[in-house]
Design an enzyme around this catalytic site. Sequence first.
Site, PDB file in Angstrom:
ATOM      1  N   ASP A 102      42.747  31.392  37.932  1.00 35.68           N
ATOM      2  CA  ASP A 102      44.371  32.045  37.135  1.00 35.68           C
ATOM      3  C   ASP A 102      45.292  33.079  37.753  1.00 35.68           C
ATOM      4  O   ASP A 102      44.202  34.031  36.962  1.00 35.68           O
ATOM      5  CB  ASP A 102      44.405  31.265  35.671  1.00 35.68           C
ATOM      6  CG  ASP A 102      43.321  30.192  35.556  1.00 35.68           C
ATOM      7  OD1 ASP A 102      43.617  29.560  36.681  1.00 35.68           O
ATOM      8  OD2 ASP A 102      43.126  29.608  34.623  1.00 35.68           O
TER       9      ASP A 102
HETATM   10  N1  URA Z   1      38.409  29.027  35.175  1.00 34.54           N
HETATM   11  C1  URA Z   1      39.438  29.408  34.294  1.00 34.54           C
HETATM   12  O1  URA Z   1      40.118  28.109  33.861  1.00 34.54           O
HETATM   13  N2  URA Z   1      40.256  30.065  35.268  1.00 34.54           N
HETATM   14  C2  URA Z   1      39.964  31.200  35.697  1.00 34.54           C
HETATM   15  O2  URA Z   1      40.549  31.433  36.543  1.00 34.54           O
HETATM   16  C3  URA Z   1      38.729  30.092  36.905  1.00 34.54           C
HETATM   17  C4  URA Z   1      37.747  29.449  35.829  1.00 34.54           C
END
Ligand code: URA
Length: 236
Positions: A102
Amino acid sequence: MERLQKVIANLGYASRRKAEELIVAGKVAVNGQIITELGTKVSENDVISIDGEIINKNIKYEYYVLNKPRQVISSVTDPAGRKTVVDLIATEARIYPVGRLDYNTTGLIILTNDGDFANHLMHPSNNIAKTYVAKVEGLITKEQILQIKKGIVIDNRKVNVSKLKIKNKDFNHNTSLIEITITEGRNHIVKKLFETLKLPVLKLSRIQYGFLTLDNLKSGEYRMLSLKEVKKFYSL
Ligand code: URA
């Protein structure tokens, strides 16, 4: 033999949808002949060109591991103009990230222009373990730990957690620091898992991918994977 649009996407030239658009628009040639048929299959020996530029000749595969900083997007380009993981790596190769972190998640991400390698890493049957450290709001309880270990169902599927370690519970700030290892790659899966338990994720970082760790890579730094490391992923 593989579908032309898949081969173009695997070469990192365009997304599969964009590749289909290019084919239909008559911009793609195979061995010098324009192809507009979407089902066309090609082999390794076929020469593919887009707008006259050969895209599958002398491809040198490159493999990188990056320590992704916050506020960087895990894609090749961003219509909103935000910085991408590809912007951080000095190469002419058409590399792209394997999976996603993310925008505000930090840590280990692999980039390559080798579509077979990317597919191998992301294929669900390979179950590559990914370890994250999550700082969550709230003090995690024994019951919640048990729930996670039993398998929390998200979107009709259990999240397979292979390791869970409570690193710290901060009673003053009402937060917990949790190391969690999962063997799947659904988007936002760690955040969704803790949200289900009313433990919103405040910070998230990926510290391990298979056998690969960040070692001494600082935020924003990267290095090339060795051939030995690439081979090791195939042998997992
Ligand atoms: N899970 C998440 O919630 N965000 C990420 O960036 C990777 C795994």
